[in-house]
Scaffold this active site. Structure first.
Site, PDB file in Angstrom:
ATOM      1  N   ASP A  44      73.729  49.478  27.385  1.00 40.71           N
ATOM      2  CA  ASP A  44      73.175  50.787  27.645  1.00 40.71           C
ATOM      3  C   ASP A  44      74.327  51.678  28.109  1.00 40.71           C
ATOM      4  O   ASP A  44      75.176  51.228  28.862  1.00 40.71           O
ATOM      5  CB  ASP A  44      72.114  50.621  28.750  1.00 40.71           C
ATOM      6  CG  ASP A  44      71.428  51.904  29.101  1.00 40.71           C
ATOM      7  OD1 ASP A  44      70.305  52.100  28.643  1.00 40.71           O
ATOM      8  OD2 ASP A  44      72.017  52.704  29.848  1.00 40.71           O
ATOM      9  N   LEU A  66      83.352  42.325  42.385  1.00 42.54           N
ATOM     10  CA  LEU A  66      84.807  42.224  42.326  1.00 42.54           C
ATOM     11  C   LEU A  66      85.416  43.018  43.484  1.00 42.54           C
ATOM     12  O   LEU A  66      84.859  44.039  43.907  1.00 42.54           O
ATOM     13  CB  LEU A  66      85.320  42.768  40.990  1.00 42.54           C
ATOM     14  CG  LEU A  66      84.880  41.998  39.754  1.00 42.54           C
ATOM     15  CD1 LEU A  66      85.383  42.694  38.487  1.00 42.54           C
ATOM     16  CD2 LEU A  66      85.366  40.560  39.790  1.00 42.54           C
TER      17      LEU A  66
END
Length: 126
Positions: A44, A66
């Protein structure tokens, strides 16, 4: 790497799964070889905040993000754009580079493009 149409929920114990999402409060500090890391991809163009985090929480999974904020700084740019949301290939590049080098700066340099608005401190002035 193996691929399968089966769900990770059917293949691995829940306690071994870590769902990577930029919305997690938990920072991925190291890669544990006993864990299975799920790269939650959205096919998307729009970024839907908290979607991957909610999905992981509904499945009772551990989450992590992360360490972009910990190792990188926001770079000035004309659009004032800064995003920690990466494409699956970028996350894979970060993880594989970290696994090889054990260096988050090297890994983030390999996977986080300057278009995300983040740079390593040593390149912030450039």
């Amino acid at each position: 790497m193996d691929t399968t149409p089966e769900s990770y929920l059917d293949l691995f114990p829940l306690e071994a799964i870590v769902y990577l999402t930029p919305d997690s409060e938990n920072v991925l500090e190291d890669i544990d070889p006993d864990k299975v890391y799920v790269l939650g991809g959205l096919v998307d163009e729009s970024i839907r905040k908290q979607l991957t985090l909610r999905r992981a929480q509904e499945q009772c999974l551990q989450t992590a993000r992360l360490p972009i904020r910990e190792y990188m700084v926001k770079a000035p740019n004309s659009r004032n754009y800064h995003s920690e949301t990466l494409a699956i290939n970028q996350v894979f590049d970060v993880l594989s580079t970290y696994y090889e080098t054990r260096s988050w700066p090297a890994a983030l340099r390999a996977g986080v493009s300057s278009g995300k608005g983040y740079v390593l401190p040593d390149t912030a002035e450039q």
